[in-house]
Design a protein around this motif. Sequence first.
Motif, PDB file in Angstrom:
ATOM      1  N   ILE A  67     -40.613  68.971 -38.857  1.00 60.55           N
ATOM      2  CA  ILE A  67     -39.204  69.276 -38.198  1.00 60.55           C
ATOM      3  C   ILE A  67     -39.264  70.818 -37.953  1.00 60.55           C
ATOM      4  O   ILE A  67     -38.830  71.324 -36.996  1.00 60.55           O
ATOM      5  CB  ILE A  67     -38.029  69.054 -39.290  1.00 60.55           C
ATOM      6  N   ALA A  68     -39.837  71.885 -38.870  1.00 59.92           N
ATOM      7  CA  ALA A  68     -39.859  73.146 -38.794  1.00 59.92           C
ATOM      8  C   ALA A  68     -40.669  73.715 -37.673  1.00 59.92           C
ATOM      9  O   ALA A  68     -40.383  74.794 -36.949  1.00 59.92           O
ATOM     10  CB  ALA A  68     -40.539  73.509 -40.039  1.00 59.92           C
ATOM     11  N   THR A  69     -41.685  72.762 -37.250  1.00 63.29           N
ATOM     12  CA  THR A  69     -42.518  73.194 -36.132  1.00 63.29           C
ATOM     13  C   THR A  69     -42.175  72.592 -35.000  1.00 63.29           C
ATOM     14  O   THR A  69     -42.974  72.804 -33.733  1.00 63.29           O
ATOM     15  CB  THR A  69     -43.845  73.038 -36.648  1.00 63.29           C
ATOM     16  N   GLY A  70     -41.214  71.701 -34.911  1.00 65.95           N
ATOM     17  CA  GLY A  70     -40.671  70.828 -33.426  1.00 65.95           C
ATOM     18  C   GLY A  70     -41.486  69.750 -33.146  1.00 65.95           C
ATOM     19  O   GLY A  70     -41.589  69.416 -31.991  1.00 65.95           O
ATOM     20  N   HIS A  71     -42.298  69.217 -34.139  1.00 63.89           N
ATOM     21  CA  HIS A  71     -43.023  68.090 -33.854  1.00 63.89           C
ATOM     22  C   HIS A  71     -42.534  66.680 -34.107  1.00 63.89           C
ATOM     23  O   HIS A  71     -43.254  65.740 -34.289  1.00 63.89           O
ATOM     24  CB  HIS A  71     -44.610  68.232 -34.449  1.00 63.89           C
ATOM     25  N   THR A  72     -40.971  66.676 -34.268  1.00 59.41           N
ATOM     26  CA  THR A  72     -40.456  65.537 -34.323  1.00 59.41           C
ATOM     27  C   THR A  72     -39.175  65.333 -33.455  1.00 59.41           C
ATOM     28  O   THR A  72     -38.661  66.434 -33.143  1.00 59.41           O
ATOM     29  CB  THR A  72     -39.926  65.180 -35.548  1.00 59.41           C
ATOM     30  N   ASN A  73     -39.059  64.528 -32.630  1.00 58.69           N
ATOM     31  CA  ASN A  73     -37.852  64.425 -31.761  1.00 58.69           C
ATOM     32  C   ASN A  73     -36.542  63.856 -32.527  1.00 58.69           C
ATOM     33  O   ASN A  73     -35.480  63.803 -32.017  1.00 58.69           O
ATOM     34  CB  ASN A  73     -38.001  63.500 -30.612  1.00 58.69           C
ATOM     35  N   ASP A  74     -36.515  63.500 -33.845  1.00 57.72           N
ATOM     36  CA  ASP A  74     -35.657  63.019 -34.563  1.00 57.72           C
ATOM     37  C   ASP A  74     -34.432  64.078 -35.000  1.00 57.72           C
ATOM     38  O   ASP A  74     -33.446  63.919 -34.863  1.00 57.72           O
ATOM     39  CB  ASP A  74     -36.005  62.564 -35.927  1.00 57.72           C
ATOM     40  N   VAL A  75     -35.150  65.343 -35.156  1.00 61.55           N
ATOM     41  CA  VAL A  75     -34.434  66.433 -35.508  1.00 61.55           C
ATOM     42  C   VAL A  75     -34.770  67.798 -34.723  1.00 61.55           C
ATOM     43  O   VAL A  75     -36.005  67.968 -34.755  1.00 61.55           O
ATOM     44  CB  VAL A  75     -34.307  66.712 -37.147  1.00 61.55           C
ATOM     45  N   ARG A  76     -33.935  68.420 -34.312  1.00 58.80           N
ATOM     46  CA  ARG A  76     -34.281  69.798 -33.754  1.00 58.80           C
ATOM     47  C   ARG A  76     -33.169  70.832 -34.109  1.00 58.80           C
ATOM     48  O   ARG A  76     -32.020  70.427 -34.698  1.00 58.80           O
ATOM     49  CB  ARG A  76     -34.160  69.493 -32.118  1.00 58.80           C
ATOM     50  N   TYR A  77     -33.666  71.954 -34.248  1.00 64.03           N
ATOM     51  CA  TYR A  77     -32.824  72.931 -34.470  1.00 64.03           C
ATOM     52  C   TYR A  77     -32.891  74.220 -33.714  1.00 64.03           C
ATOM     53  O   TYR A  77     -33.926  74.477 -33.031  1.00 64.03           O
ATOM     54  CB  TYR A  77     -32.855  73.011 -36.194  1.00 64.03           C
ATOM     55  N   HIS A  78     -31.966  75.219 -33.812  1.00 65.30           N
ATOM     56  CA  HIS A  78     -31.892  76.482 -33.359  1.00 65.30           C
ATOM     57  C   HIS A  78     -32.085  77.408 -34.302  1.00 65.30           C
ATOM     58  O   HIS A  78     -31.132  77.449 -35.067  1.00 65.30           O
ATOM     59  CB  HIS A  78     -30.957  76.692 -32.326  1.00 65.30           C
ATOM     60  N   ILE A  79     -33.031  78.347 -34.542  1.00 64.29           N
ATOM     61  CA  ILE A  79     -33.081  79.428 -35.570  1.00 64.29           C
ATOM     62  C   ILE A  79     -31.624  80.043 -35.461  1.00 64.29           C
ATOM     63  O   ILE A  79     -31.312  80.351 -36.765  1.00 64.29           O
ATOM     64  CB  ILE A  79     -34.517  80.332 -35.427  1.00 64.29           C
ATOM     65  N   ALA A  80     -31.449  80.735 -34.507  1.00 66.44           N
ATOM     66  CA  ALA A  80     -30.092  81.219 -34.560  1.00 66.44           C
ATOM     67  C   ALA A  80     -28.892  80.547 -34.977  1.00 66.44           C
ATOM     68  O   ALA A  80     -27.836  81.315 -35.415  1.00 66.44           O
ATOM     69  CB  ALA A  80     -29.741  81.808 -33.151  1.00 66.44           C
ATOM     70  N   ALA A  81     -28.885  79.359 -35.236  1.00 65.43           N
ATOM     71  CA  ALA A  81     -27.758  78.740 -35.491  1.00 65.43           C
ATOM     72  C   ALA A  81     -27.958  78.076 -37.261  1.00 65.43           C
ATOM     73  O   ALA A  81     -26.885  77.764 -37.710  1.00 65.43           O
ATOM     74  CB  ALA A  81     -27.411  77.455 -34.582  1.00 65.43           C
ATOM     75  N   LEU A  82     -29.052  78.575 -37.500  1.00 69.52           N
ATOM     76  CA  LEU A  82     -29.104  77.607 -39.020  1.00 69.52           C
ATOM     77  C   LEU A  82     -28.289  78.459 -40.038  1.00 69.52           C
ATOM     78  O   LEU A  82     -28.005  77.800 -41.111  1.00 69.52           O
ATOM     79  CB  LEU A  82     -30.858  78.400 -39.468  1.00 69.52           C
ATOM     80  N   SER A  83     -27.850  79.720 -39.603  1.00 70.51           N
ATOM     81  CA  SER A  83     -27.069  80.341 -40.665  1.00 70.51           C
ATOM     82  C   SER A  83     -25.504  79.478 -41.037  1.00 70.51           C
ATOM     83  O   SER A  83     -24.970  79.454 -41.813  1.00 70.51           O
ATOM     84  CB  SER A  83     -26.499  81.582 -40.397  1.00 70.51           C
ATOM     85  N   HIS A  84     -25.319  78.659 -39.814  1.00 67.31           N
ATOM     86  CA  HIS A  84     -24.205  77.879 -39.821  1.00 67.31           C
ATOM     87  C   HIS A  84     -24.233  76.583 -40.672  1.00 67.31           C
ATOM     88  O   HIS A  84     -23.198  75.807 -41.124  1.00 67.31           O
ATOM     89  CB  HIS A  84     -23.789  77.339 -38.253  1.00 67.31           C
ATOM     90  N   HIS A  85     -25.719  76.265 -40.873  1.00 62.65           N
ATOM     91  CA  HIS A  85     -25.939  75.039 -41.534  1.00 62.65           C
ATOM     92  C   HIS A  85     -26.642  74.878 -42.744  1.00 62.65           C
ATOM     93  O   HIS A  85     -26.632  73.962 -43.615  1.00 62.65           O
ATOM     94  CB  HIS A  85     -26.868  74.283 -40.386  1.00 62.65           C
ATOM     95  N   LEU A  86     -27.259  76.193 -43.234  1.00 58.36           N
ATOM     96  CA  LEU A  86     -28.040  76.245 -44.245  1.00 58.36           C
ATOM     97  C   LEU A  86     -27.452  75.971 -45.580  1.00 58.36           C
ATOM     98  O   LEU A  86     -28.104  75.152 -46.434  1.00 58.36           O
ATOM     99  CB  LEU A  86     -28.678  77.623 -44.491  1.00 58.36           C
ATOM    100  N   GLY A  87     -26.360  76.314 -45.894  1.00 58.11           N
ATOM    101  CA  GLY A  87     -25.710  75.974 -47.028  1.00 58.11           C
ATOM    102  C   GLY A  87     -25.276  74.428 -47.285  1.00 58.11           C
ATOM    103  O   GLY A  87     -25.845  73.679 -48.181  1.00 58.11           O
ATOM    104  N   PRO A  88     -24.746  73.823 -46.337  1.00 63.76           N
ATOM    105  CA  PRO A  88     -24.397  72.417 -46.361  1.00 63.76           C
ATOM    106  C   PRO A  88     -25.974  71.574 -46.358  1.00 63.76           C
ATOM    107  O   PRO A  88     -25.935  70.660 -46.816  1.00 63.76           O
ATOM    108  CB  PRO A  88     -23.687  71.967 -45.247  1.00 63.76           C
ATOM    109  N   LEU A  89     -26.945  72.076 -45.372  1.00 60.93           N
ATOM    110  CA  LEU A  89     -28.147  71.455 -45.611  1.00 60.93           C
ATOM    111  C   LEU A  89     -28.978  71.474 -46.968  1.00 60.93           C
ATOM    112  O   LEU A  89     -29.385  70.357 -47.311  1.00 60.93           O
ATOM    113  CB  LEU A  89     -29.069  71.874 -44.608  1.00 60.93           C
TER     114      LEU A  89
END
Length: 411
Positions: A67-89
């Motif tokens: 997931i971190a290296t973008g080698h799965t299509n199940d989950v994608r993320y945008h580094i700039a957006a992680l601050s919105h998600h980090l606590g709940p994740l």
Amino acid sequence: MKSAIVLGAGMVGVATALHLQQRGWAIVLVDRKVPGRETSHGNAGIIQSEALRPYPMSHDWRELAKIATGHTNDVRYHIAALSHHLGPLLCYWWHSFPARHADASAAYAQIIGCATCEHEGFIQHTEAGNLIRRDGFRILYRDQSSLEAAIAAAELLRRAYDVKSSVMTSWDLRQAEPSLADGGVGGLHWLEPWTVSDPGALVSAYADLFTRLGGNIVRGDAKSLSGSGNPGWSVMTEDGRIEAEKAIIALGPWSPDLLRRFGYRFPMVRKRGYHRHYAGGSRLDLPLYDAANGYVLAPMAKGARITTGAEFAAPQGKPDLTQLEYAEQAACRLLDLGQPVEPEPGFGTRPCMPDMLPVIGAAPRHRGLWLHFGHGHQGFTLGPTTGRLIAEMMNNESPMVDPYPYRPERY
């Protein structure tokens, strides 16, 4: 007569309104759009009676590295957006440890187990039966270890809940779906889930039943919700201000934002997913989940629909079609996909709570305010079930299942 305003006309809100109406309540259903046009519209159209355990976050470092290296299509993320998600994740990850996940699964199974029965109760009073098939869906696997793990998990569900499935060889898959160019190493056929050829139309059919029985659906602004005393609640609509004794917030991913105004903080994992229809190509008999490539391809009234996995984007971030394009390429290697129907893909947001259970119950500090959201991937499946549960609680009936695990106070 008891009265309530239901905010949100997706599957969860419409089902809540119907169950309260059946108990003699006067209900106004309020949304900014017509019923079933948001996340309830853009899903894979599966009423997942087999999904008795919620989706945990992997603790396998190899999976997390993919997931971190973008080698799965199940989950994608945008580094700039992680601050919105980090606590709940991080909270979601904590609840995904086996013991906590087992506790969540025990509660989850209680409501998933009622899903098809509660949908049937509505379908019998609508003309939506033609939208439903009761033949399950299939999963295609590309490697033997994944297939074996899936078979083992299915066997555990069979022993625990008598969930029925069938193992398929590669040849079996291609016989069942002659359009497929590749049957992988085999697959799994979940036999009991229902599939829906137009999810939005099913929500609309339930909404039509609500209005036919005397309910009122109006366009309005949920952000205008306010207490009107004695107790009571009001909201502004295109027909003016309306008032009722109770208010139910069933706004899916938008619920926590509204509740901040009232002093509540609900952490939520918001997973964006994309969908698009394709016409003129080969047709599948049943929905097919391509496990290795993270998408579902489902036969729908408008053509074949691709729905993607989870994207972690900024709340107002622009669409990123990377997942959908990858899914298109994979699907085209399986069969003739045809041409896109819509000029632009659609997308919606799945409202997942960190402990994987929906929020159902009375607001702790506001009399007459009720909360009903956070169904994750299963709002379409669970709406009629949890709608009944919250209606029973509001009507002082014995609830169909123990409501304690879903209580708002846990946050």
